[in-house]
Design a protein around this motif. Structure first.
Motif, PDB file in Angstrom:
ATOM      1  N   LYS A   1       0.814  -1.220   0.000  1.00 19.52           N
ATOM      2  CA  LYS A   1       0.000   0.000   0.000  1.00 19.52           C
ATOM      3  C   LYS A   1       0.845   1.266   0.000  1.00 19.52           C
ATOM      4  O   LYS A   1       0.342   2.350  -0.322  1.00 19.52           O
ATOM      5  CB  LYS A   1      -0.948   0.000   1.198  1.00 19.52           C
ATOM      6  N   ASP A   2       2.134   1.142   0.348  1.00 23.28           N
ATOM      7  CA  ASP A   2       3.041   2.294   0.326  1.00 23.28           C
ATOM      8  C   ASP A   2       3.719   2.476  -1.023  1.00 23.28           C
ATOM      9  O   ASP A   2       4.407   3.476  -1.243  1.00 23.28           O
ATOM     10  CB  ASP A   2       4.126   2.139   1.401  1.00 23.28           C
ATOM     11  N   LEU A   3       3.531   1.527  -1.903  1.00 19.83           N
ATOM     12  CA  LEU A   3       4.244   1.544  -3.179  1.00 19.83           C
ATOM     13  C   LEU A   3       3.428   2.264  -4.247  1.00 19.83           C
ATOM     14  O   LEU A   3       2.260   1.940  -4.486  1.00 19.83           O
ATOM     15  CB  LEU A   3       4.531   0.105  -3.627  1.00 19.83           C
ATOM     16  N   LYS A   4       4.033   3.269  -4.857  1.00 17.31           N
ATOM     17  CA  LYS A   4       3.389   3.991  -5.949  1.00 17.31           C
ATOM     18  C   LYS A   4       3.860   3.387  -7.270  1.00 17.31           C
ATOM     19  O   LYS A   4       5.019   3.520  -7.638  1.00 17.31           O
ATOM     20  CB  LYS A   4       3.734   5.485  -5.896  1.00 17.31           C
ATOM     21  N   ILE A   5       2.946   2.716  -7.948  1.00 18.34           N
ATOM     22  CA  ILE A   5       3.305   2.037  -9.191  1.00 18.34           C
ATOM     23  C   ILE A   5       3.242   3.031 -10.342  1.00 18.34           C
ATOM     24  O   ILE A   5       2.217   3.688 -10.559  1.00 18.34           O
ATOM     25  CB  ILE A   5       2.367   0.852  -9.473  1.00 18.34           C
TER      26      ILE A   5
END
Length: 362
Positions: free
Chosen positions: A251-255
Motif C-alpha cells: 500500500k506504500d508503493l506507488k506504481i
C-alpha cells in the motif's frame, strides 16, 4: 664575519617616532663561501627530488598496464605511487625555490617612501632597474668587470630548468593517456540481467526466495552466474549490474505507469549505481523509504520509482523488472530499460544498431 650595519637613531615624524630598521645581520652564506656552496647544493638537491618525483609518477602510470585488471591492491598501489610522485615533483620545486630565496638571494632591507600614484620618470626608470637587479640577484648571472656578464650557479640553473620542464609531465601524461581510453558509454546500456536470471546475494551468490524478503528488509544483489566469471570480467560486470532489493508494504508503493508488473508483492529492485557520478547507493531509511548516496547526498524515494528527492542527481535510479519463478526464487524479467550510472550527453535508447540519441544534462 662582518659587523652589523649601524642602526640609525629614531626620528620623530608628525608626532610619531620612526623606529627605523633593525641592524642587518648577514647570513652565513653571505660571508662564508663554504656555506654558500652548501646552500646551493641543498637547493639543487631539492630540484633533483622534483625530477625524481616526476620519474616515479610516470613510471607508476606506465606500469599500470602490467597489473591484474580489477585487482584492488594493485590499483591502490599504483594510485599511491602516482600521487607520491606528483607530490615530490611539486614540493621539490616549491621548497627548492623557498630555500633559494631564503639562503642565496639578497636579503637586505629596502625602504620605499610612499609617493603619488604616478611616479616620476626617474622613479619609473629606477623600478625597471630594480627588476633587472632582482634578476641578477637570483645568482644565475652576475656582470663581470667587462660588463659582458658571466654565468654562475650552473648546477642550480640546470636542475631548476630540468625540474620545471618535466614536472608538468607527471600530470599531463596520465590525462593524455586517458584520451585513448575506451569511451564507448553505450556499454552501460546492457548488463548481465536477462529474462529468467535469478537475483542472488552479494557476494556469495545465494539465490533469493521471495518468501525470505520481509517488509523493510534490504538485499544487496548480483546476477546469478557473476561469480563464475574470471576476475576481470566479474569486476567489469558487477560494476554495472549491482542491485538493491527492498520490500515495502504494497500500500506504500506507488506504481508508475507501464511498470505495473515490474514488482512482486511490494518487492522492488533498483540499480545501486547513483545517477550523479556513479557511487554505490546503499543507505536505506526504512521509515521514509529513502535511499541515500553517501558521496554527495543524492536521495531517492524507493516507494515512488526511486525518483530524486534531494541532491545533485538528475535521474531516478533505473528499475530492474522482477518476477518469481516456479520454485519461488526472484528472477529478472529483462535487463534495465535504460543505461545505469551517471548521465552523459548522449544516452542510447534501444539497440545500438537502431539507436536514437536523447540529450541529458549532467
Amino acid at each position: 664575519m662582518s659587523t652589523p650595519e649601524h642602526h640609525e637613531e629614531p626620528q620623530v615624524k608628525n608626532g610619531f617616532t620612526d623606529p627605523g630598521l633593525a641592524d642587518h645581520r648577514p647570513r652565513r652564506a653571505d660571508v662564508e663561501p663554504k656555506a654558500d656552496k652548501r646552500a646551493e647544493r641543498q637547493v639543487a638537491a631539492l630540484f633533483t627530488v622534483s625530477i625524481i618525483g616526476t620519474v616515479i609518477a610516470l613510471w607508476a602510470y606506465f606500469t599500470k598496464n602490467d597489473m591484474e585488471p580489477g585487482d584492488v591492491a594493485d590499483i591502490q598501489s599504483t594510485n599511491m605511487w602516482i600521487g607520491l610522485g606528483i607530490a615530490l615533483a611539486m614540493l621539490g620545486i616549491g621548497f627548492g625555490a623557498i630555500h633559494w630565496a631564503k639562503t642565496l638571494m639578497r636579503d637586505h632591507e629596502m625602504v620605499e617612501e610612499r609617493h603619488e600614484l604616478r611616479s616620476s620618470d626617474e622613479a619609473r626608470e629606477g623600478a625597471i632597474q630594480n627588476l633587472k637587479d632582482g634578476a641578477a640577484d637570483s645568482g644565475l648571472a652576475t656582470p663581470d668587470e667587462s660588463g659582458t656578464g658571466v654565468k654562475r650557479r650552473s648546477v642550480l640553473k640546470g636542475s631548476l630548468i630540468t625540474a620545471m620542464a618535466i614536472a608538468p609531465l607527471a600530470v599531463l601524461v596520465p590525462q593524455i593517456g586517458n584520451m585513448g581510453a575506451d569511451w564507448n558509454v553505450g556499454k552501460f546500456r546492457h548488463t548481465m540481467w536477462a529474462p529468467g536470471v535469478r537475483l542472488t546475494r552479494d557476494p556469495d551468490g545465494t539465490p533469493i526466495k521471495a518468501a525470505d524478503v520481509t517488509i523493510g528488509s534490504v538485499f544487496h544483489v548480483i546476477p546469478d552466474g557473476l561469480n563464475d566469471l574470471d576476475h576481470h570480467h566479474k569486476m567489469d560486470q558487477k560494476a554495472k549490474a549491482v542491485v538493491l532489493l527492498v520490500r515495502l508494504d504494497p500500500k506504500d508503493l506507488k506504481i508508475r505507469e507501464g511498470r505495473e508488473d515490474w514488482s512482486f508483492d511490494g518487492i522492488v529492485a533498483y540499480s545501486k549505481i547513483c545517477t550523479h557520478v556513479g557511487c554505490p547507493v546503499a543507505l536505506y531509511e526504512q521509515q521514509t523509504h529513502h535511499l541515500l548516496c553517501p558521496c554527495h547526498q543524492s536521495t531517492f524515494d524507493v516507494s515512488d520509482g526511486a525518483k530524486v528527492v534531494f541532491g545533485p542527481a538528475k535521474r531516478p535510479l533505473p528499475q530492474l523488472p522482477i518476477a518469481v519463478d516456479d520454485d519461488g526464487y526472484i528472477v529478472a524479467q529483462n535487463d534495465f530499460d535504460e543505461p545505469v550510472g551517471p548521465s552523459y550527453w548522449e544516452r542510447l535508447k534501444g539497440d545500438a544498431g537502431t539507436a536514437t540519441v536523447e540529450e541529458e544534462s549532467h
